[in-house]
Design an enzyme around this catalytic site. Sequence first.
Site, PDB file in Angstrom:
ATOM      1  CB  SER A 146      -0.858   0.013   1.269  1.00  0.00           C
ATOM      2  OG  SER A 146      -1.448   1.280   1.473  1.00  0.00           O
ATOM      3  CE1 TYR A 159      -4.212  -2.325   5.101  1.00  0.00           C
ATOM      4  CE2 TYR A 159      -3.592  -0.037   4.713  1.00  0.00           C
ATOM      5  CZ  TYR A 159      -3.969  -1.276   4.230  1.00  0.00           C
ATOM      6  OH  TYR A 159      -4.082  -1.477   2.875  1.00  0.00           O
TER       7      TYR A 159
HETATM    8  N1  LIG Z   1      -8.747  -0.592  -1.197  1.00  0.00           N
HETATM    9  C1  LIG Z   1      -7.710   0.219  -0.934  1.00  0.00           C
HETATM   10  O1  LIG Z   1      -7.837   1.463  -0.877  1.00  0.00           O
HETATM   11  C2  LIG Z   1      -6.340  -0.371  -0.738  1.00  0.00           C
HETATM   12  C3  LIG Z   1      -5.245   0.525  -0.730  1.00  0.00           C
HETATM   13  C4  LIG Z   1      -3.985   0.018  -0.556  1.00  0.00           C
HETATM   14  C5  LIG Z   1      -3.796  -1.357  -0.391  1.00  0.00           C
HETATM   15  N2  LIG Z   1      -4.879  -2.197  -0.399  1.00  0.00           N
HETATM   16  C6  LIG Z   1      -4.603  -3.630  -0.200  1.00  0.00           C
HETATM   17  O2  LIG Z   1      -5.137  -4.370  -1.263  1.00  0.00           O
HETATM   18  C7  LIG Z   1      -5.475  -5.684  -0.806  1.00  0.00           C
HETATM   19  C8  LIG Z   1      -6.895  -6.005  -1.187  1.00  0.00           C
HETATM   20  O3  LIG Z   1      -7.746  -5.073  -0.516  1.00  0.00           O
HETATM   21  P1  LIG Z   1      -9.211  -4.678  -1.039  1.00  0.00           P
HETATM   22  O4  LIG Z   1      -9.298  -3.218  -1.008  1.00  0.00           O
HETATM   23  O5  LIG Z   1      -9.539  -5.434  -2.273  1.00  0.00           O
HETATM   24  O6  LIG Z   1     -10.042  -5.218   0.208  1.00  0.00           O
HETATM   25  P2  LIG Z   1     -11.367  -6.103   0.312  1.00  0.00           P
HETATM   26  O7  LIG Z   1     -12.266  -5.863  -0.807  1.00  0.00           O
HETATM   27  O8  LIG Z   1     -11.826  -5.921   1.712  1.00  0.00           O
HETATM   28  O9  LIG Z   1     -10.791  -7.572   0.136  1.00  0.00           O
HETATM   29  C9  LIG Z   1      -9.981  -8.191   1.081  1.00  0.00           C
HETATM   30  C10 LIG Z   1      -9.870  -9.642   0.720  1.00  0.00           C
HETATM   31  O10 LIG Z   1      -9.101 -10.315   1.732  1.00  0.00           O
HETATM   32  C11 LIG Z   1      -9.852 -11.425   2.212  1.00  0.00           C
HETATM   33  N3  LIG Z   1      -9.561 -11.658   3.624  1.00  0.00           N
HETATM   34  C12 LIG Z   1      -9.710 -10.773   4.662  1.00  0.00           C
HETATM   35  N4  LIG Z   1      -9.419 -11.377   5.815  1.00  0.00           N
HETATM   36  C13 LIG Z   1      -9.075 -12.660   5.518  1.00  0.00           C
HETATM   37  C14 LIG Z   1      -8.690 -13.775   6.293  1.00  0.00           C
HETATM   38  N5  LIG Z   1      -8.617 -13.714   7.629  1.00  0.00           N
HETATM   39  N6  LIG Z   1      -8.408 -14.942   5.662  1.00  0.00           N
HETATM   40  C15 LIG Z   1      -8.514 -15.023   4.312  1.00  0.00           C
HETATM   41  N7  LIG Z   1      -8.873 -14.002   3.525  1.00  0.00           N
HETATM   42  C16 LIG Z   1      -9.165 -12.831   4.121  1.00  0.00           C
HETATM   43  C17 LIG Z   1     -11.325 -11.029   1.993  1.00  0.00           C
HETATM   44  O11 LIG Z   1     -12.151 -12.150   1.843  1.00  0.00           O
HETATM   45  P3  LIG Z   1     -13.078 -12.774   3.007  1.00  0.00           P
HETATM   46  O12 LIG Z   1     -13.700 -11.630   3.744  1.00  0.00           O
HETATM   47  O13 LIG Z   1     -14.020 -13.614   2.220  1.00  0.00           O
HETATM   48  O14 LIG Z   1     -12.157 -13.585   3.829  1.00  0.00           O
HETATM   49  C18 LIG Z   1     -11.220 -10.339   0.642  1.00  0.00           C
HETATM   50  O15 LIG Z   1     -11.214 -11.280  -0.396  1.00  0.00           O
HETATM   51  C19 LIG Z   1      -5.235  -5.674   0.706  1.00  0.00           C
HETATM   52  O16 LIG Z   1      -3.979  -6.243   1.001  1.00  0.00           O
HETATM   53  C20 LIG Z   1      -5.245  -4.201   1.043  1.00  0.00           C
HETATM   54  O17 LIG Z   1      -4.502  -3.920   2.199  1.00  0.00           O
HETATM   55  C21 LIG Z   1      -6.133  -1.745  -0.566  1.00  0.00           C
END
Ligand SMILES: NC(=O)c1ccc[n+]([C@@H]2O[C@H](COP(=O)([O-])OP(=O)(O)OC[C@H]3O[C@@H](n4cnc5c(N)ncnc54)[C@H](OP(=O)(O)O)[C@@H]3O)[C@@H](O)[C@H]2O)c1
Length: 257
Positions: A146, A159
């Site tokens: 991130s 985080y």
């Molecule tokens: N969105 C942003 O602004 C942003 C910015 C920078 C970085 N990121 C990074 O990008 C990545 C994806 O994030 P996103 O925004 O797509 O978030 P998201 O839509 O909330 O997706 C998170 C994913 O991780 C899975 N997950 C969460 N806890 C888990 C656990 N205990 N075991 C297995 N799977 C788990 C969730 O599935 P389940 O709930 O089904 O388990 C979901 O598939 C993350 O690493 C996040 O930190 C996001």
Amino acid sequence: MTTAAHLRDKFAVVTGASTGIGAAITERLAASGAHLVLVARSAGKLDEAAERLSRRHGVTVRAVALDLATADAPTRLAKTLADEGIEVEMLVNNAGVSTRGPVLDGDPARFRSLIDVNVTALTELTTLLMPAMVARGHGAVVNIASTGGYIPAPYLAVYAATKAYVVSFTRALWAETRSTGVRVVAVSPGPTETPMNPRGTRSAEAVAATVLRALSGNGPAVVDGRTNALTALLFGRLLPARLSLAVARRIMAKSGE
Ligand SMILES: NC(=O)c1ccc[n+]([C@@H]2O[C@H](COP(=O)([O-])OP(=O)(O)OC[C@H]3O[C@@H](n4cnc5c(N)ncnc54)[C@H](OP(=O)(O)O)[C@@H]3O)[C@@H](O)[C@H]2O)c1
């Protein structure tokens, strides 16, 4: 080197594949002809995605419902893959959780679980699955970090610290393994519209495109999008640390209102 063109008929494991950025990455990989192993907790969502991706792209998709915050989850996943004879060409450590608010108002158990997913599972899966890639002389490990990994983030402290770990760990791993033929890279999204961040400004599809492009590059870390890259450079390297923190605190306090 494993670029998108080399993924046809090979298996990619994507954690956090049920929603958001992970789901967008699986769509891109399947369109490139990669077979997939989808990992997340939500079995129903994974089964639906597996059915949709295999119907749309004619690839094999295996759904593995797993809570990556549990201690033996990475080993269980590696065992399942080995038992099923799945040779992993690409690992995308994308699963992540976030928590907002002052550290001192936080729940220590929630912090532990966040660190288990964002740091421990990512490290263990890399350690378990990458040696076979190195032995074969090709493969790819993409760790989703991130822009928060470049800047300490008040009110998102734990985080952002986990993401700083991801950037640092991936850079070091890249240096250790750069002559093995395995591509190692940290991809850092900035605010991206997903269930984690409904107010995000980039699309998950744009981040997924950056992930696929990063396979053809050779540096250890990529930031998604020009504005995000500039933000990471400015706050992470150019501004004096105290000023960077003061501005970050103001921005984060405002965005939490
Ligand atoms: N969105 C942003 O602004 C942003 C910015 C920078 C970085 N990121 C990074 O990008 C990545 C994806 O994030 P996103 O925004 O797509 O978030 P998201 O839509 O909330 O997706 C998170 C994913 O991780 C899975 N997950 C969460 N806890 C888990 C656990 N205990 N075991 C297995 N799977 C788990 C969730 O599935 P389940 O709930 O089904 O388990 C979901 O598939 C993350 O690493 C996040 O930190 C996001």
